[in-house]
Write an enzyme that holds these catalytic residues in place. Structure first.
Site, mmCIF file in Angstrom:
data_model
loop_
_atom_site.group_PDB
_atom_site.id
_atom_site.type_symbol
_atom_site.label_atom_id
_atom_site.label_comp_id
_atom_site.label_asym_id
_atom_site.label_seq_id
_atom_site.Cartn_x
_atom_site.Cartn_y
_atom_site.Cartn_z
ATOM 1 N N TRP A 83 22.224 7.091 -14.258
ATOM 2 C CA TRP A 83 22.953 6.844 -13.108
ATOM 3 C C TRP A 83 22.771 7.977 -12.469
ATOM 4 O O TRP A 83 23.507 9.010 -12.606
ATOM 5 C CB TRP A 83 24.354 6.292 -13.496
ATOM 6 C CG TRP A 83 25.378 5.982 -12.348
ATOM 7 C CD1 TRP A 83 25.335 4.568 -11.892
ATOM 8 C CD2 TRP A 83 26.139 6.542 -11.551
ATOM 9 N NE1 TRP A 83 26.257 4.264 -10.966
ATOM 10 C CE2 TRP A 83 26.592 5.515 -10.670
ATOM 11 C CE3 TRP A 83 26.579 7.938 -11.358
ATOM 12 C CZ2 TRP A 83 27.653 6.196 -9.681
ATOM 13 C CZ3 TRP A 83 27.535 8.240 -10.453
ATOM 14 C CH2 TRP A 83 28.107 7.280 -9.427
ATOM 15 N N LYS B 17 30.347 1.981 -15.479
ATOM 16 C CA LYS B 17 31.582 1.579 -15.922
ATOM 17 C C LYS B 17 32.389 2.955 -16.193
ATOM 18 O O LYS B 17 33.722 2.913 -16.204
ATOM 19 C CB LYS B 17 31.347 0.793 -17.315
ATOM 20 C CG LYS B 17 32.496 0.422 -17.678
ATOM 21 C CD LYS B 17 32.647 -0.826 -18.650
ATOM 22 C CE LYS B 17 33.980 -1.422 -18.936
ATOM 23 N NZ LYS B 17 34.846 -1.925 -18.005
ATOM 24 N N CYS C 91 25.729 8.250 -17.574
ATOM 25 C CA CYS C 91 24.543 7.868 -18.148
ATOM 26 C C CYS C 91 24.738 7.729 -19.744
ATOM 27 O O CYS C 91 25.719 7.828 -20.050
ATOM 28 C CB CYS C 91 23.462 9.206 -18.133
ATOM 29 S SG CYS C 91 23.394 9.621 -16.528
ATOM 30 N N ASN D 234 23.919 13.570 -20.022
ATOM 31 C CA ASN D 234 24.841 12.743 -19.366
ATOM 32 C C ASN D 234 25.539 13.916 -18.918
ATOM 33 O O ASN D 234 26.177 14.848 -19.621
ATOM 34 C CB ASN D 234 25.607 11.959 -20.361
ATOM 35 C CG ASN D 234 26.833 11.336 -19.470
ATOM 36 O OD1 ASN D 234 26.777 11.367 -18.175
ATOM 37 N ND2 ASN D 234 27.818 10.895 -20.353
ATOM 38 N N GLY D 235 26.017 14.223 -17.569
ATOM 39 C CA GLY D 235 26.817 14.964 -16.980
ATOM 40 C C GLY D 235 26.295 15.775 -15.778
ATOM 41 O O GLY D 235 25.189 15.232 -15.237
ATOM 42 N N GLU E 228 44.257 -4.917 -6.687
ATOM 43 C CA GLU E 228 43.095 -5.115 -7.804
ATOM 44 C C GLU E 228 42.330 -6.373 -7.349
ATOM 45 O O GLU E 228 40.939 -6.340 -7.600
ATOM 46 C CB GLU E 228 44.060 -5.529 -9.124
ATOM 47 C CG GLU E 228 42.917 -5.888 -10.319
ATOM 48 C CD GLU E 228 41.974 -4.747 -10.781
ATOM 49 O OE1 GLU E 228 42.018 -3.813 -10.194
ATOM 50 O OE2 GLU E 228 41.230 -5.208 -11.466
ATOM 51 N N LYS F 157 38.260 -6.090 -7.211
ATOM 52 C CA LYS F 157 37.386 -6.694 -8.015
ATOM 53 C C LYS F 157 36.258 -7.374 -7.062
ATOM 54 O O LYS F 157 34.879 -7.364 -7.295
ATOM 55 C CB LYS F 157 38.221 -8.003 -8.561
ATOM 56 C CG LYS F 157 38.752 -7.733 -9.921
ATOM 57 C CD LYS F 157 38.026 -7.250 -11.289
ATOM 58 C CE LYS F 157 37.763 -5.614 -10.886
ATOM 59 N NZ LYS F 157 38.354 -4.943 -11.780
ATOM 60 N N GLU G 22 33.715 -4.775 -5.699
ATOM 61 C CA GLU G 22 32.815 -4.414 -6.811
ATOM 62 C C GLU G 22 31.697 -5.463 -6.967
ATOM 63 O O GLU G 22 30.505 -4.937 -7.202
ATOM 64 C CB GLU G 22 33.763 -4.418 -7.990
ATOM 65 C CG GLU G 22 34.244 -2.982 -8.099
ATOM 66 C CD GLU G 22 34.914 -2.927 -9.474
ATOM 67 O OE1 GLU G 22 35.972 -3.585 -9.825
ATOM 68 O OE2 GLU G 22 34.758 -2.037 -10.510
ATOM 69 N N ARG H 233 26.561 2.017 -18.460
ATOM 70 C CA ARG H 233 26.917 3.126 -18.185
ATOM 71 C C ARG H 233 25.936 3.771 -17.036
ATOM 72 O O ARG H 233 26.358 4.858 -16.540
ATOM 73 C CB ARG H 233 26.718 4.519 -19.215
ATOM 74 C CG ARG H 233 27.605 4.024 -20.472
ATOM 75 C CD ARG H 233 27.381 4.708 -21.589
ATOM 76 N NE ARG H 233 28.004 6.322 -21.252
ATOM 77 C CZ ARG H 233 29.407 6.589 -21.335
ATOM 78 N NH1 ARG H 233 30.254 5.951 -22.019
ATOM 79 N NH2 ARG H 233 29.340 7.777 -21.329
ATOM 80 N N HIS I 77 51.750 -4.161 10.798
ATOM 81 C CA HIS I 77 51.399 -2.628 11.459
ATOM 82 C C HIS I 77 49.807 -2.437 11.487
ATOM 83 O O HIS I 77 49.473 -0.992 11.371
ATOM 84 C CB HIS I 77 52.288 -1.745 10.289
ATOM 85 C CG HIS I 77 53.539 -1.856 10.320
ATOM 86 N ND1 HIS I 77 54.528 -1.933 11.311
ATOM 87 C CD2 HIS I 77 54.451 -2.347 9.296
ATOM 88 C CE1 HIS I 77 55.686 -2.098 10.865
ATOM 89 N NE2 HIS I 77 55.680 -2.283 9.647
#
Ligand code: G6P
Length: 588
Positions: free
Chosen positions: A74, A583, A2, A100-101, A465, A469, A472, A27, A488
């Site tokens: 968030w 983020k 947040c 925030n938390g 990566e 990407k 996301e 955030r 496999h």
């Protein structure tokens, strides 16, 4: 997850708060809100949606008052609803809180408060804080003491800003395991989760420590420790500039940040030799060596591990931060943990290093945010120097991490680290020229349900990566893996036209990866080669420049970042703010 921004000033603060809110929106972007005090009344405007939508509906910028605070959410506790958006107020609108938390014992606190007559309007843990502070405030009539005693009742993590309806002259902030920063301006004081919120108004900052409480008036700040004793702290200057947080001429921050990388690789390589050497000495001396991080930063960590193992013959384990404690058997006195984190605030990373330190390990970190919790809690740190990264998906911070990790490994190997890398910067500029080809690729493949990324050896983390990407930003299912693993299991999923990206620079594993490409092609895959050498096996080919082996991940990740970005745009997603993600993940 947040974003908090608060301001006490001489003139109305709503405009400044809205600007700050937009800058910390990365955030969290489920909902947002603002509270100000004017004429003895506390007013709250909030709702579900992006900051711009709420501004459109509720006109937060029109709120009067020379004190105010704002929040982007968030969701963790409670659904995404207007009522659950912050700020939250206590009974009778006496106290307003943004947070925030996660308050772990909020259920228990809520029961007690309800039995004493408190009525709740939301499902959040945050509202409980407002009521607890209110009880304490009614008792002590002292905002600082009330907040201090209230925080002592909270279990979990918090960064909070608190306003009191009858004290329009001050705002209180407190933190534990979540970032909270004071911005010291001229007759204008700020409280924020991130310095980005107030850049342009002041570059003087005070990073609060765990369990500290700060009282801000327009003229200054008073900080006390958990025992209530005053703490003296001088402001430090932050190097980030206002222009760093604009999109310039780019459509999105993500695209701007991808395009900044020719500069990123240069600035990241400018490091004090002594810091690099300190890392190298610690690595050489370590009894056991762990590299830890989350998300994209973990992929940079994997690259460092590879070079340490293969080139320096130093045994290093890379473990995702959320799992490090499961490896505690090998962590202890003499161990070294290297933590990578762009934000320096990722809860999993902070928790991992805390546990490791408890066991006696030394912690060295590679971070972008100077003054972040991770940097401050490490025995040594190096900065990425890549400027603020606003896009939720990490791009330039990854290349900066690879550059910094390379400097450290070079120092371990006994080489002198070079300050600045013109060659690498030119190679990145060259790699960025694939933009048009990537757009064509996106046109052809944007509706495919699955994408695969494969590579071998040092390139394998880049395959991970690339997949991360794409997931996301485009929401296309993607997997990255070592090419050797295809046979496999994953080959069973390859059908006619399945896109598979093969990262294949010339050198060590080139021939083996070509064989994998042939195998894939034989099963109908559309093989997309990214390499400095073309081959008939690739249905599509993106050329990247030939660079020293330690730099190949940097040039190869560029087309992958662009692929994810353009796929997001083509699929009408917002690449800067992908759904369900934040983020800076400051909760476990
Ligand atoms: C979040 C972000 C990722 C990032 C990860 C680690 O999940 O969405 O892009 O890689 O956190 O962040 P850090 O700040 O620790 O590098």
């Amino acid at each position: 997850m947040c974003g908090i921004v608060g301001c006490v000033a001489e003139e109305p603060v709503a405009g400044v708060l809205l600007e700050g809110l937009r800058r910390v929106e990365y955030r969290g972007y489920d909902s947002a809100g603002m509270a100000t005090i004017e004429g003895g009344a506390l007013e709250v405007r909030k709702g579900v949606g992006r900051v711009s939508e709420i501004e459109e509906r509720r006109k937060m910028s029109a709120m009067a008052g020379t004190i105010g605070m704002a929040h982007t959410r968030w969701a963790t506790h409670g659904r995404v609803t207007d009522e659950n958006a912050h700020p939250h107020t206590s009974c009778g609108e006496l106290v307003a809180v943004v947070h925030n938390g996660i308050v772990e014992n909020y259920g228990q606190l809520k029961k007690g408060l309800a039995s004493r007559g408190h009525r709740f309007r939301s499902e959040t843990d945050t509202e409980v804080i407002a009521h607890v502070v209110e009880e304490e405030y009614r008792r002590s009539k002292d905002p600082l003491r009330a907040t201090l005693s209230a925080t002592k009742k909270l279990k979990g993590q918090y960064a909070i800003a608190v306003m009191f309806q009858d004290r329009p002259d001050l705002m209180v902030g407190a933190r534990k395991d979540a970032p909270l920063i004071v911005g010291v301006g001229e007759k204008k004081m700020f409280l924020a989760s991130d310095v980005l919120a107030f850049i342009g108004h002041t570059d003087r900052t005070i990073f609060l420590d765990n369990r500290e409480v700060a009282v801000l008036t327009k003229d200054g700040v008073k900080i006390v420790g958990p025992d209530g004793r005053s703490v003296k702290r001088r402001p430090t200057q932050v190097a980030w500039e206002l222009s760093d947080v604009s999109k310039s001429d780019f459509a999105h921050y993500t695209l701007k940040e991808i395009n900044e990388q020719p500069q990123t690789v240069v600035s990241a390589s400018i490091q004090e030799t002594e810091r690099v050497e300190a890392f190298a000495r610690a690595i050489r001396k370590a009894k056991t060596l762990y590299i830890t991080a989350s998300g994209t930063s973990y992929h940079a960590g994997l690259l460092m591990k590879f070079r340490l193992n293969k080139e320096a013959r130093i045994r290093a384990e890379a473990v995702v931060a959320g799992e490090l404690k499961e490896h505690a058997g090998f962590l202890g006195r003499g161990s070294v943990v290297i933590a990578f984190s762009q934000s320096g605030e990722t809860a999993d990373v902070l928790e991992a290093v805390k546990e490791a330190k408890k066991l006696g390990a030394k912690v060295y970190s590679i971070v972008n945010a100077a003054g972040s919790t991770l940097a401050r809690e490490s025995d040594g740190f190096m900065l990425l120097n890549c400027g603020p990264e606003v896009g939720v998906a990490a791009t330039k911070s990854f290349t900066a991490q690879v550059v910094v990790a390379n400097l450290v490994v070079d120092a371990v190997l006994g080489g002198r680290h070079s300050n600045g890398s013109k060659e690498l910067s030119e190679a990145v500029t060259e790699a960025l020229k694939c933009d048009g080809q990537v757009r064509d690729l996106v046109k052809e493949y944007m509706d495919r349900p699955d994408f695969y990324f494969v590579a071998r050896g040092y390139e394998s983390p880049v395959a991970l990566e690339g997949a991360l990407k794409l997931k996301e930003l485009s929401y296309i299912h993607a997997e990255g893996m070592a090419a050797s693993e295809l046979k496999h299991g994953t080959l069973a999923l390859i059908e006619k036209g399945t896109p598979v990206v093969v990262l294949n620079p010339t050198g060590g594993t080139h021939a083996d990866s070509l064989s994998s490409a042939e195998e894939l092609k034989a099963r109908g895959a559309d093989v997309i080669g990214i390499s400095d050498a073309a081959d008939d096996v690739y249905r599509r080919f993106i050329r990247v420049p030939k660079v020293q082996p330690k730099f190949t991940p940097i040039v190869e990740v560029i087309p992958l970042q662009l692929l994810a970005y353009h796929a997001a745009v083509a699929r009408k997603n917002d690449p800067d703010y992908p759904r369900n993600l934040a983020k800076s993940v400051t909760v476990k």
